[in-house]
Scaffold this active site. Sequence first.
Site, PDB file in Angstrom:
ATOM      1  N   GLU A 186       0.831  -1.213   0.000  1.00 46.74           N
ATOM      2  CA  GLU A 186       0.000   0.000   0.000  1.00 46.74           C
ATOM      3  C   GLU A 186       0.864   1.262   0.000  1.00 46.74           C
ATOM      4  O   GLU A 186       2.098   1.196   0.148  1.00 46.74           O
ATOM      5  CB  GLU A 186      -0.935  -0.028   1.218  1.00 46.74           C
ATOM      6  CG  GLU A 186      -1.894  -1.206   1.151  1.00 46.74           C
ATOM      7  CD  GLU A 186      -2.971  -1.185   2.220  1.00 46.74           C
ATOM      8  OE1 GLU A 186      -2.843  -0.441   3.204  1.00 46.74           O
ATOM      9  OE2 GLU A 186      -3.949  -1.947   2.063  1.00 46.74           O
ATOM     10  N   GLU A 239      -1.820 -10.129  -6.041  1.00 47.04           N
ATOM     11  CA  GLU A 239      -1.796 -10.924  -7.275  1.00 47.04           C
ATOM     12  C   GLU A 239      -0.905 -10.279  -8.320  1.00 47.04           C
ATOM     13  O   GLU A 239      -0.111 -10.939  -9.001  1.00 47.04           O
ATOM     14  CB  GLU A 239      -3.206 -11.040  -7.880  1.00 47.04           C
ATOM     15  CG  GLU A 239      -4.247 -11.653  -6.984  1.00 47.04           C
ATOM     16  CD  GLU A 239      -4.978 -10.638  -6.122  1.00 47.04           C
ATOM     17  OE1 GLU A 239      -4.311  -9.784  -5.512  1.00 47.04           O
ATOM     18  OE2 GLU A 239      -6.207 -10.727  -6.045  1.00 47.04           O
TER      19      GLU A 239
HETATM   20  N1  THU Z   1      -6.094  -6.275  -2.468  1.00 44.49           N
HETATM   21  C1  THU Z   1      -5.308  -7.253  -3.012  1.00 44.49           C
HETATM   22  O1  THU Z   1      -4.136  -7.401  -2.655  1.00 44.49           O
HETATM   23  N2  THU Z   1      -5.857  -8.038  -3.979  1.00 44.49           N
HETATM   24  C2  THU Z   1      -7.120  -7.903  -4.464  1.00 44.49           C
HETATM   25  O2  THU Z   1      -7.485  -8.572  -5.403  1.00 44.49           O
HETATM   26  C3  THU Z   1      -8.036  -6.963  -3.836  1.00 44.49           C
HETATM   27  C4  THU Z   1      -7.471  -6.039  -2.836  1.00 44.49           C
HETATM   28  C5  THU Z   1      -5.518  -5.397  -1.443  1.00 44.49           C
HETATM   29  C6  THU Z   1      -5.387  -3.966  -1.871  1.00 44.49           C
HETATM   30  C7  THU Z   1      -5.426  -3.241  -0.545  1.00 44.49           C
HETATM   31  O3  THU Z   1      -4.108  -3.194  -0.033  1.00 44.49           O
HETATM   32  C8  THU Z   1      -6.272  -4.134   0.346  1.00 44.49           C
HETATM   33  O4  THU Z   1      -6.343  -5.388  -0.295  1.00 44.49           O
HETATM   34  C9  THU Z   1      -7.683  -3.615   0.599  1.00 44.49           C
HETATM   35  O5  THU Z   1      -8.292  -3.266  -0.586  1.00 44.49           O
END
Ligand code: THU
Length: 130
Positions: A47, A58
């Site tokens: 993030e 992913e």
């Molecule tokens: N996130 C993922 O890593 N993969 C996804 O397919 C959906 C969301 C993460 C992004 C963010 O850091 C957190 O999950 C909440 O949205």
Amino acid sequence: MDKDALLELLDKARQAAQNAYAPYSGYKVGAALLDSLGKVHLGCNVENASYSLTNCAERTAIFKAVSEGVRDFQALAVWVDSDTIFPPCGACRQVISEFAPRIPVIFGNALRHEITDAATLLPSAFSLDK
Ligand code: THU
């Protein structure tokens, strides 16, 4: 790909989630991408204080593999450290579809999981091929 192999991959995704950098959402996500030679490429969400710059687990795994010259994949597992489970987001579905439009995808947490495949997740993927 049998269910046991997918569950094994999900456990690797669980381990990958430990490296997640998720101070803003609190959702630690891990991905494990099995390539055609049997190597597993791990990824986690990364993030940013400028939220939209966040990279999902992913896509981290896929970009890591592709950047190392690997483009053939067998399966993808996504783990989220949360009570609720979620499938790959729309952006990740498009990226999965670019490199592995037909692979099985397992996503889950410690309590439950679902098994689907890339084509079900994104049936009408954007493509430049006519
Ligand atoms: N996130 C993922 O890593 N993969 C996804 O397919 C959906 C969301 C993460 C992004 C963010 O850091 C957190 O999950 C909440 O949205």
